[in-house]
Every structure is written in C-alpha cells, then in structure tokens.
Design a protein around this motif. Structure first.
Motif, PDB file in Angstrom:
ATOM      1  N   ARG A  96       1.194  -1.288   0.191  1.00  0.00           N
ATOM      2  CA  ARG A  96       0.107  -0.073  -0.008  1.00  0.00           C
ATOM      3  C   ARG A  96       1.209   1.490  -0.080  1.00  0.00           C
ATOM      4  NH1 ARG A  96      -4.821  -1.978  -1.482  1.00  0.00           N
ATOM      5  NH2 ARG A  96      -6.073  -3.104   0.510  1.00  0.00           N
ATOM      6  N   TRP A 119       1.165  -7.643   7.656  1.00  0.00           N
ATOM      7  CA  TRP A 119       0.091  -7.966   6.747  1.00  0.00           C
ATOM      8  C   TRP A 119      -0.853  -8.889   6.465  1.00  0.00           C
ATOM      9  CZ3 TRP A 119       0.465  -9.546   1.853  1.00  0.00           C
ATOM     10  CH2 TRP A 119      -1.456  -9.634   1.066  1.00  0.00           C
ATOM     11  N   ARG A 123      -3.466 -10.767   7.994  1.00  0.00           N
ATOM     12  CA  ARG A 123      -4.422 -11.314   6.847  1.00  0.00           C
ATOM     13  C   ARG A 123      -5.147 -13.061   6.620  1.00  0.00           C
ATOM     14  NH1 ARG A 123      -6.493  -9.678   1.791  1.00  0.00           N
ATOM     15  NH2 ARG A 123      -7.431 -11.294   0.602  1.00  0.00           N
ATOM     16  N   ALA A 289     -16.420  -2.090   6.291  1.00  0.00           N
ATOM     17  CA  ALA A 289     -17.314  -3.130   5.774  1.00  0.00           C
ATOM     18  C   ALA A 289     -18.574  -1.552   5.713  1.00  0.00           C
ATOM     19  CB  ALA A 289     -18.012  -3.982   7.257  1.00  0.00           C
ATOM     20  N   THR A 292     -18.790   0.391   2.558  1.00  0.00           N
ATOM     21  CA  THR A 292     -18.886   0.023   1.651  1.00  0.00           C
ATOM     22  C   THR A 292     -20.451  -0.713   1.352  1.00  0.00           C
ATOM     23  OG1 THR A 292     -17.775  -1.785   2.345  1.00  0.00           O
ATOM     24  CG2 THR A 292     -17.086  -0.481   0.863  1.00  0.00           C
ATOM     25  N   ASN A 360     -10.660   1.104  -7.154  1.00  0.00           N
ATOM     26  CA  ASN A 360     -10.361  -0.075  -6.016  1.00  0.00           C
ATOM     27  C   ASN A 360      -9.306   0.895  -4.622  1.00  0.00           C
ATOM     28  OD1 ASN A 360      -9.042  -2.668  -4.300  1.00  0.00           O
ATOM     29  ND2 ASN A 360      -8.287  -2.535  -6.606  1.00  0.00           N
ATOM     30  N   HIS A 363      -2.508   0.091  -4.906  1.00  0.00           N
ATOM     31  CA  HIS A 363      -1.769  -0.265  -4.183  1.00  0.00           C
ATOM     32  C   HIS A 363      -0.497   0.181  -4.042  1.00  0.00           C
ATOM     33  CE1 HIS A 363      -4.332  -5.132  -4.547  1.00  0.00           C
ATOM     34  NE2 HIS A 363      -5.179  -3.538  -4.497  1.00  0.00           N
ATOM     35  N   PRO A 422     -16.114  -6.784  -7.448  1.00  0.00           N
ATOM     36  CA  PRO A 422     -16.299  -5.387  -6.749  1.00  0.00           C
ATOM     37  C   PRO A 422     -15.157  -5.845  -5.980  1.00  0.00           C
ATOM     38  CG  PRO A 422     -17.735  -6.932  -6.861  1.00  0.00           C
ATOM     39  CD  PRO A 422     -17.355  -7.203  -7.789  1.00  0.00           C
ATOM     40  N   ALA A 424     -11.856  -6.468  -5.806  1.00  0.00           N
ATOM     41  CA  ALA A 424     -11.003  -6.345  -6.331  1.00  0.00           C
ATOM     42  C   ALA A 424     -10.667  -8.289  -6.378  1.00  0.00           C
ATOM     43  CB  ALA A 424      -9.912  -6.054  -5.706  1.00  0.00           C
ATOM     44  N   ARG A 428      -4.914  -8.804  -2.105  1.00  0.00           N
ATOM     45  CA  ARG A 428      -5.298  -7.787  -1.322  1.00  0.00           C
ATOM     46  C   ARG A 428      -6.723  -7.897  -1.433  1.00  0.00           C
ATOM     47  NH1 ARG A 428      -0.915  -5.000   1.669  1.00  0.00           N
ATOM     48  NH2 ARG A 428      -2.885  -4.376   3.298  1.00  0.00           N
ATOM     49  N   CYS A 430     -10.554  -8.380  -1.671  1.00  0.00           N
ATOM     50  CA  CYS A 430     -11.756  -7.733   0.336  1.00  0.00           C
ATOM     51  C   CYS A 430     -11.627  -8.937   1.087  1.00  0.00           C
ATOM     52  CB  CYS A 430     -12.964  -7.057  -0.863  1.00  0.00           C
ATOM     53  SG  CYS A 430     -13.852  -7.117   1.030  1.00  0.00           S
ATOM     54  N   GLY A 432     -13.675  -8.963   3.199  1.00  0.00           N
ATOM     55  CA  GLY A 432     -15.255  -9.122   4.090  1.00  0.00           C
ATOM     56  C   GLY A 432     -15.683  -9.802   3.122  1.00  0.00           C
TER      57      GLY A 432
HETATM   58  C1  HEM Z   1     -20.642  -4.359  -0.942  1.00  0.00           C
HETATM   59  C2  HEM Z   1     -19.094  -4.521   0.239  1.00  0.00           C
HETATM   60  C3  HEM Z   1     -18.077  -4.078   0.013  1.00  0.00           C
HETATM   61  C4  HEM Z   1     -17.055  -3.570  -0.965  1.00  0.00           C
HETATM   62  C5  HEM Z   1     -17.436  -3.197  -2.468  1.00  0.00           C
HETATM   63  C6  HEM Z   1     -15.963  -4.570  -0.731  1.00  0.00           C
HETATM   64  C7  HEM Z   1     -14.781  -3.838  -1.698  1.00  0.00           C
HETATM   65  C8  HEM Z   1     -12.945  -3.590  -1.272  1.00  0.00           C
HETATM   66  C9  HEM Z   1     -12.338  -3.412  -1.713  1.00  0.00           C
HETATM   67  C10 HEM Z   1     -12.488  -2.824  -3.488  1.00  0.00           C
HETATM   68  C11 HEM Z   1     -10.882  -3.774  -1.171  1.00  0.00           C
HETATM   69  C12 HEM Z   1      -9.883  -3.105  -2.351  1.00  0.00           C
HETATM   70  C13 HEM Z   1      -9.267  -4.897  -2.589  1.00  0.00           C
HETATM   71  C14 HEM Z   1      -7.344  -4.126  -2.533  1.00  0.00           C
HETATM   72  O1  HEM Z   1      -7.342  -3.075  -2.841  1.00  0.00           O
HETATM   73  O2  HEM Z   1      -7.323  -5.201  -3.974  1.00  0.00           O
HETATM   74  C15 HEM Z   1     -11.420  -4.268  -0.261  1.00  0.00           C
HETATM   75  C16 HEM Z   1     -10.632  -4.117   1.255  1.00  0.00           C
HETATM   76  C17 HEM Z   1     -10.734  -5.124   2.689  1.00  0.00           C
HETATM   77  N1  HEM Z   1     -12.280  -5.202   2.388  1.00  0.00           N
HETATM   78 FE1  HEM Z   1     -13.793  -4.909   1.551  1.00  0.00          FE
HETATM   79  N2  HEM Z   1     -15.560  -4.453   0.303  1.00  0.00           N
HETATM   80  C18 HEM Z   1     -16.770  -4.961   1.117  1.00  0.00           C
HETATM   81  C19 HEM Z   1     -17.177  -5.358   2.601  1.00  0.00           C
HETATM   82  C20 HEM Z   1     -15.928  -5.506   3.282  1.00  0.00           C
HETATM   83  C21 HEM Z   1     -16.781  -6.268   4.963  1.00  0.00           C
HETATM   84  C22 HEM Z   1     -18.032  -6.241   5.167  1.00  0.00           C
HETATM   85  C23 HEM Z   1     -15.681  -6.207   5.210  1.00  0.00           C
HETATM   86  C24 HEM Z   1     -15.378  -6.762   6.754  1.00  0.00           C
HETATM   87  C25 HEM Z   1     -16.240  -7.708   6.970  1.00  0.00           C
HETATM   88  C26 HEM Z   1     -14.451  -5.508   4.520  1.00  0.00           C
HETATM   89  C27 HEM Z   1     -13.014  -6.234   4.497  1.00  0.00           C
HETATM   90  C28 HEM Z   1     -11.777  -5.158   3.897  1.00  0.00           C
HETATM   91  C29 HEM Z   1     -10.991  -5.233   4.205  1.00  0.00           C
HETATM   92  C30 HEM Z   1     -10.254  -5.963   6.088  1.00  0.00           C
HETATM   93  C31 HEM Z   1      -9.754  -4.987   3.397  1.00  0.00           C
HETATM   94  C32 HEM Z   1      -8.717  -4.632   3.194  1.00  0.00           C
HETATM   95  C33 HEM Z   1      -8.099  -5.645   2.820  1.00  0.00           C
HETATM   96  C34 HEM Z   1      -6.452  -5.877   2.668  1.00  0.00           C
HETATM   97  O3  HEM Z   1      -5.625  -4.650   2.426  1.00  0.00           O
HETATM   98  O4  HEM Z   1      -5.439  -7.150   2.982  1.00  0.00           O
HETATM   99  N3  HEM Z   1     -15.108  -5.455   3.087  1.00  0.00           N
HETATM  100  N4  HEM Z   1     -12.875  -3.763   0.002  1.00  0.00           N
END
Ligand code: HEM
Length: 489
Positions: A96, A119, A123, A289, A292, A360, A363, A422, A424, A428, A430, A432
C-alpha cells in the motif's frame, strides 16, 4: 547587473523544474502529465474513474501512468492487466502507498494500510477466523438484519422529514457489523452511541491529507486533520473498552466473535498479536465494512424502486425457494442462493452497474516489476480502474443500462462473470467479501419478502448518479414502504 543574475537564476530554476516534471522513469507506461505540482488532479472533477478512463482511451494503453504531486502513479485499465498484476504478479503489487501520517496515528497497526510480514500474518488470521465461523455469522446476520429492518424503523424515516432511508441502512449495517465483530449492538435513539456510526464516514479530503501530510498545517485541511485524529481516537477508545470487557469473561471454548478469536491468538503470544493491533484491526474492519455495505444496500433499494419488475421477480423466487420464510421456520442461507438465479443476477448487476470502489484501494509495487512490456519501479502507487472494467463496451452491451438478465444464459441459469470485480482480486482482495455477499443477499430477502417498496411521489425515483465520495454511494432519497398484504406505509 544584479537583476540579470536573478532573472537568470529564476529561468534556470524554472527550466530545471519543468525538465524534472517532464522526466519519467525509463520505459514507463505512457500517460498525461497535467500541471506542475498538481498533475492531473484539476481534471478529476467528481468522477476521476471516468476521467482516467478517457485518458486510457486516448493513450490506448492497458497500463497508463499519470502525475500527482511528486509521484508517478500507474493505472490498470483492463481485466487481463488487472489479473496479471494483482493475481499472477500479486506479491509484487501487494503493498500500500505509505502514509507517514496514518502510520504515526495508528503506530503502524491495523490491516488495510499495513503491508509486509505483519500484513501477511494479520490477513492469514482474518481469513481463517472469518471462514471458521462463517456459518455462525450467517445465522447471526439473518437474525440481526431481520431485527434492524423492522417496519417501525422504516416508518420513522417516512415520518421524519430529515431522516433518509440510508440513515436507517447505515445504522442497520453498523449494528450488524458490530455484532459480528464484537458482539455489540447500539440503540438507534441513543445519542451517546450515534457518533460511532458517523465518525467513520470517509471523505476524499481525508484521503488527500493522509497522502500529503504537509497539508495538515494549512487551515482548511487542519480541520480535516483534527477530525481524522478524533475519529481514530474515539473509535479505538470504544473498541478498547469493549475488548477489555471481552477479556474479563473470555472463555476459550466458546469464542463469540472476532474480538474473542483475536484474544485467543494473543494468548498464544504471536509476534503481531497485541492489544493495539486488536484495536486498529477491528477499527479497520468496521470502516471497510460499514461504508461499502451501506452503499450496496442503498443501491439495491434504488434499483428495486426504479425497476419494480425486478422486485416482483425476486419476490416470486424467494417465495418459491424459501418456502417457510414467512412463518419464521426457515432461515435463508447460501444453499438457497444456489436455486435463485434471478436474485444472483440482480446482485451481480448491482455490483457491475454501481461500482462502489470505482478505483479500488491504492496498491504499491514492493519491488521493480515488468508489466505489459513496461518497467515499473519499486514503490510506484497503483490504481485499478474497476469502473472501466464494469463499463467495458466490448464485454457489456449498453453498460449504462441496468439489466440483471444479462447474467442469465438461455436456460435461465446464472452465469458468474470474471468481469465483475467489486471486491477486486488477488492478494489484497476484500477480506470481508463473504460477509458482504451474505449481508446483501439476506438484506434483499428480508426487504423484498416482507415489504413492498414504492417510489415517493413527492421526491420521484432516486437517481443512479452517485455522490462525491471515495466510495460511490447514492444521494439521499426517500421511499414509501408497505408491509406485504397491508396498505400500511
Ligand atoms: C459491498 C461491500 C464491500 C465492497 C464493495 C468491498 C470492496 C473492497 C475493495 C475493492 C477492497 C480493496 C481490495 C484491494 O486493495 O485490492 C477491499 C478491501 C478490504 N475490505 Fe472490503 N468491501 C466490502 C465489504 C467489506 C466487509 C463487510 C468487510 C469486513 C467485515 C471488509 C473488509 C475489508 C478489508 C479488511 C480490506 C483490506 C484487505 C487488505 O488490505 O488485505 N470489506 N474491500
């Protein structure tokens, strides 16, 4: 004579600035330079994803560069390049961009903006934990959503001129997320706890300050900076108290939620499993969470209102597949979804048509890499134009139209698409995703099966144009809602 010296010095300095502005790494992807210092930021307007997409057409390159501040960024423009970079060469692109300010405020803890070995450990733990208790999460999500979307709450939105439906969704999502992560629910009318739902709203100005910390000394951004500090302190303060209470009645044989699982890991004395990490990890999950998922709920209802025929079809499908839903004797689950092709197409179309994370999360390359024949130096920040993939005319006919049946084959079976990303993809992706997918499915089941949603005639149908934020969310809107089989609304 003295004047000549100064003119000469200024001229030499300006030429130097201009040349260094024009200079870019050797064999770097092509792209616009924009203005000195600002780069192409002045072009961005409200929808940077569309502006970057137009530049991508102009430069006809699968990977493009642009200047912002002192940094050269790259943008991944199509699904093949995104898969190549984030999946096949995922480890190289898994960093990042560094934000010294954020690192200072969080002491380098959390998950979303952390990279390297720390990380990886967090993760791995996150994936294992969420997977391990996904079944429990599913029934918990269903019960909580059913409770949070009571007609009583919708009625409040209808009666209260200032309260829009998204306020209700935000509260519902906050409670659902807090329950799953730390076994906590907040009363909607409690003024002391309301802050929790609002302090974590992300605004673009916050992102700007994060990546340009010098701005925190300049008046308008100074205020934003203070808000960031307050928000982080307040939220981690609440989480700290909750985790202390968890520790007091912790029982390793019955772990109730994410916090309990983390405490169990701390007891094993893993290197990165500390109190501070627990607080920031949980805060990161809440922020990731809530914003989004609230936006996703908002877009689902916008589409149900604008396309009553979809509402009807989904109602019929739920009625057919989850037969005992109404009597309360059957809990919707993943296995029901397998027999609901229209519902799945509707959800996939929501994700495609309304990309929430349009560009997104950024990165960073952790080492020098070669991509599509170009050389990308170490530490280059990387954007992924998810919106462009979801609107690619070569893949999607009339991409601006909302048409769930484009995801059904001629036999009416659902066709999952690699061109809808959506969450990605790759290293990395998502964390969740499974929770979000379950929440969206259960939300639609609960809403469509119990209520009939109608456009508010005074305000008219809500628009698909999204509001300016770092997540594409709907503008506030009002709706009319009726309990099925009654005229109550
Ligand atoms: C419709 C709902 C959601 C969308 C569209 C979404 C989308 C995304 C996207 C695009 C990323 C970035 C991925 C990347 O960097 O390549 C991300 C990362 C992340 N999301 Fe979600 N997300 C959603 C819901 C959630 C929920 C419910 C949680 C947790 C309970 C969550 C936890 C995370 C975490 C912790 C990351 C960072 C992962 C990392 O850096 O290793 N997300 N999300």
């Amino acid at each position: 004579m003295e004047y000549c010296f100064w003119y000469f010095t200024i001229a030499v300095f300006s030429i130097y600035c201009l040349l260094s502005w024009q200079r870019r790494p050797k064999n770097f992807p092509p792209g616009p330079r924009g203005f000195p210092v600002l780069g192409i930021v002045p072009y961005f307007g409200k929808y940077p994803e569309k502006v970057l997409s137009k530049f991508a057409d102009q430069y006809e390159s699968r990977v493009m560069s642009f200047r912002m501040g002192r940094m050269d960024w790259i943008v991944l423009n199509d699904i093949e390049t995104i898969t190549q970079a984030l999946v096949k060469q995922g480890e190289d692109f898994a960093g990042r961009p560094k934000s010294p300010l954020f690192d200072m405020l969080t002491n380098g803890c959390g998950i979303v903006f952390v990279d390297g070995e720390k990380w990886k450990a967090q993760r791995k733990f996150g994936i294992m934990t969420l997977r391990r208790y996904m079944l429990h999460i599913y029934s918990q999500l269903h019960n909580r959503l059913k409770y949070e979307t009571r007609i009583k709450n919708f009625m409040k939105c209808n009666l209260n001129k200032k309260m829009f439906i998204q306020t209700l969704f935000r509260k519902a999502v906050t409670n659902v997320t807090c329950s799953v992560l730390m076994g906590k629910r907040y009363d909607y009318d409690d003024p002391d706890t309301n802050f929790f739902m609002y302090v974590i709203i992300r605004r673009p100005s916050k992102t700007v300050v994060m990546y340009s910390p010098i701005l925190r000394f300049i008046p308008p951004f100074r205020w934003t900076y203070k808000k960031i500090v307050n928000s982080i302190e307040q939220v981690t303060g609440v989480i700290r108290n909750i985790s202390e209470m968890h520790k007091q009645d912790f029982d390793s044989s019955t772990k109730r939620d994410f916090v309990d699982h983390f405490i169990a890991e701390m007891n094993k004395e893993g290197e990165y499993f500390t109190d501070e990490q627990l607080h920031h990890y949980t805060r990161d999950l809440l922020v990731a969470a809530i914003n989004t998922t609230t936006a996703a709920f908002g877009w689902c209802v916008v589409s149900l209102l604008r396309h009553p025929e979809c509402q009807e079809k989904i109602w019929q499908e739920v009625d057919k597949v989850i037969v005992l839903f109404k009597s309360g004797n059957e809990t919707p689950s993943c296995k029901h979804q397998e027999n609901m092709p229209y519902m799945r197409s509707f959800i996939q179309e929501i994700h495609r048509h309304r990309s929430i994370a349009t560009l997104n999360l950024p990165h960073r390359t952790v080492r020098s890499v070669r991509l599509c024949g170009y050389d990308i130096p170490k530490d280059t920040p990387v954007l992924t134009n998810i919106w462009r993939v979801h609107n690619n005319q070569n893949v999607w006919k009339n991409p601006h139209e909302f048409r769930p049946d484009r995801h059904l084959d001629s036999n009416g079976n659902f066709v999952s698409s690699n061109n809808v990303i959506p969450f990605a993809c790759g290293y990395r992706r998502c964390l969740g995703e499974q929770i979000a997918k379950a929440e969206i499915f259960l939300f639609i089941v609960n809403i469509v099966k119990r209520f009939h949603l109608v456009v508010d005639q005074v305000t008219g149908p809500p628009t698909y144009i999204h509001s300016f934020s770092d997540q594409a969310k709907p503008h506030p809107y009002r709706i009319k809602i009726f309990l099925y089989g009654t005229c109550q609304g």
